[in-house]
Design an enzyme around this catalytic site. Structure first.
Site, mmCIF file in Angstrom:
data_model
loop_
_atom_site.group_PDB
_atom_site.id
_atom_site.type_symbol
_atom_site.label_atom_id
_atom_site.label_comp_id
_atom_site.label_asym_id
_atom_site.label_seq_id
_atom_site.Cartn_x
_atom_site.Cartn_y
_atom_site.Cartn_z
ATOM 1 N N LYS A 1 4.082 -4.292 18.167
ATOM 2 C CA LYS A 1 4.751 -5.183 17.601
ATOM 3 C C LYS A 1 5.901 -4.896 16.479
ATOM 4 O O LYS A 1 5.842 -3.975 15.922
ATOM 5 C CB LYS A 1 3.580 -6.348 17.055
ATOM 6 C CG LYS A 1 2.892 -5.612 15.876
ATOM 7 C CD LYS A 1 1.512 -6.190 15.525
ATOM 8 C CE LYS A 1 0.937 -5.632 14.430
ATOM 9 N NZ LYS A 1 -0.345 -5.976 13.977
ATOM 10 N N TYR B 1 23.567 -2.472 -12.108
ATOM 11 C CA TYR B 1 23.151 -3.705 -12.519
ATOM 12 C C TYR B 1 22.326 -3.676 -13.662
ATOM 13 O O TYR B 1 21.340 -3.232 -13.638
ATOM 14 C CB TYR B 1 22.623 -4.687 -11.613
ATOM 15 C CG TYR B 1 23.836 -4.836 -10.703
ATOM 16 C CD1 TYR B 1 24.901 -5.617 -10.647
ATOM 17 C CD2 TYR B 1 23.390 -4.347 -9.522
ATOM 18 C CE1 TYR B 1 25.970 -5.755 -9.882
ATOM 19 C CE2 TYR B 1 24.453 -4.677 -8.428
ATOM 20 C CZ TYR B 1 25.622 -5.436 -8.703
ATOM 21 O OH TYR B 1 26.550 -5.649 -7.540
HETATM 22 C C1 LIG Z 1 -1.313 -5.118 14.173
HETATM 23 C C2 LIG Z 1 -2.657 -5.081 14.487
HETATM 24 C C3 LIG Z 1 -3.435 -4.190 14.792
HETATM 25 C C4 LIG Z 1 -3.227 -2.741 14.559
HETATM 26 O O1 LIG Z 1 -3.357 -2.475 13.093
HETATM 27 P P1 LIG Z 1 -3.240 -1.227 12.367
HETATM 28 O O2 LIG Z 1 -3.890 -1.218 11.020
HETATM 29 O O3 LIG Z 1 -1.838 -0.970 12.373
HETATM 30 O O4 LIG Z 1 -3.760 0.058 13.560
HETATM 31 C C5 LIG Z 1 -4.659 -4.247 15.804
HETATM 32 N N1 LIG Z 1 -5.052 -5.670 16.005
HETATM 33 C C6 LIG Z 1 -4.290 -6.677 15.933
HETATM 34 C C7 LIG Z 1 -4.619 -7.887 16.377
HETATM 35 C C8 LIG Z 1 -3.126 -6.430 14.983
HETATM 36 O O5 LIG Z 1 -2.294 -7.535 14.963
#
Ligand SMILES: *Cc1c(COP(=O)(O)O)cnc(C)c1O
Length: 383
Positions: free
Chosen positions: A40, A270
């Site tokens: 994702k 800045y």
């Molecule tokens: C993002 C996600 C993961 C992965 O988590 P990590 O801590 O990056 O390994 C697993 N399951 C779901 C449902 C997620 O949204």
């Protein structure tokens, strides 16, 4: 380091390290547990296409995404494995998700109703997984209400709509105590026992990266690693004996655009928050918060120039930042400056940067802006 001679700044990606991290997870869980790499958010900012292409030869069971668009993109790469969408889908998104044969993750009977209607007119039908809310509270059917929702889910099943998986998500798998995770696990198991479908007909999964390395109980049928693949330590507070550190995958580099000597009293950035208290040599680098270099790192963070760690001075601007080069008299315009990664014996880890910015590696990686080119290290380069 001369990997990218024209860019002012870039993200360097080591796909060999990514694959090595995948293999570490594979070894931890053993051959009988399926792997569902989470890709994702453009594979945590690394680029979903390249990550999927790198992982495909390793034959993961499937992939996990957060949106229908992300899943469709992977289908368009020619991937035929299951692609799970781990967020509730709006009714308007279900049609497109179905066309790409994505697997919806269902949290609610209304959502399932929409999915059922679409499944009836989808050739080959659709699979779905059910999320169980055991404490995460953002999605899922509540574990303690299974007697209400489970029969209603089963009533919707048909040849076209198949229930193929069930999962939960740990809220504290990276915490000092695993007690909350065991409590969630127990709720999850009790829920599964009460489902009116055979356990064997469902792919059962729970573990994210942190859980993968902490207790084999959580393996179930599949695990869902994300951050570990991308070189982020999933539980940095617990250290390397609890979770073996992943191989770094991402480096953040920029170039020195200007080098100049300034007198005592000169101000930078800045708000003029840094004042030279003696003659100093400053270097301007072509990266700023518009690239994802956190603004809060001004006067706190570091960069590496010619193997020497030097401070970021003054506020970070949108496109430019300044380092104090007084300790590196040989530094020249065009030199590569490392904001995350190794140079010589010096290292700035993703976790160092996340801690200084008061956040987690996930946010640093996903915050690396699209304007930074992603550059893949050549295969076999173990720099
Ligand atoms: C993002 C996600 C993961 C992965 O988590 P990590 O801590 O990056 O390994 C697993 N399951 C779901 C449902 C997620 O949204």
């Amino acid at each position: 380091m001369s990997i990218n001679p024209t860019a002012r700044a870039w993200v360097e990606i080591d796909l060999d390290a990514l694959r090595a991290n995948y293999e570490s997870i594979r070894r931890a869980v053993g051959p009988g547990t399926a792997l569902i790499p989470m890709v994702k958010a453009d594979a945590y900012g690394l680029g979903c296409d390249r990550v999927v292409r790198a992982l495909e030869p390793l034959q993961p069971w499937g992939y996990g995404v957060a949106t229908a668009e992300e899943g469709i993109r992977i289908r368009e790469l020619g991937v035929s494995r299951p692609i799970l969408v781990f967020s509730p889908l709006l009714p308007e998104a279900i049609e497109a998700a179905a066309r790409a044969r994505l697997t919806a993750c269902i949290s609610d009977l209304g959502e399932l109703g929409h999915l059922a209607a679409v499944a009836e007119r989808t050739p080959g039908g659709l699979d779905f997984h059910v999320e169980i809310d055991t404490g995460m509270g953002r999605a899922g059917f509540r574990w303690d209400a299974v007697g209400g929702w489970a029969p209603a889910v089963v009533a919707r099943l048909s040849d076209a709509l198949r229930w193929t998986g069930v999962y939960t998500h740990f809220y504290d798998a990276d915490g000092p105590s695993l007690a909350p995770s065991f409590e969630q696990w127990e709720r999850f198991e009790r829920t599964i026992e009460r489902l009116p479908v055979p356990r064997d007909s469902l792919l059962v999964h729970a573990a994210r990266s942190a859980a993968v390395f902490r207790d084999r109980t959580f393996d179930a049928d599949a695990v869902r690693p994300g951050i570990y693949l991308y070189g982020g330590h999933p539980a940095p507070e617990l250290g390397d004996d609890v979770v073996p550190p992943p191989r770094p995958v991402v480096a953040l580099r920029a170039r020195l655009l200007l080098v100049r000597d300034v007198p005592a009293g000169a101000t930078v950035g800045y708000g003029a928050t840094h004042v030279a208290d003696a003659p100093e040599r400053w270097g301007t680098i072509g990266i700023g918060y518009g690239d994802g270099l956190r603004r809060c790192l001004g006067n706190r963070g570091h960069a590496i120039v010619r193997g020497v760690k030097v401070p970021l001075i003054g506020r970070i601007s949108m496109d430019l930042s300044v380092v104090d080069l007084t300790a590196v008299p040989t530094a020249r315009v065009g030199d590569v400056v490392t904001l995350i990664g190794d140079d010589g014996d010096a290292t700035i880890s993703l976790e160092d940067v996340a801690a200084l910015a008061d956040t987690i590696s996930y946010e640093i990686l996903t915050g690396l802006a699209p304007r930074l080119p992603r550059v893949e290290l050549p295969h076999g380069d173990d720099r």
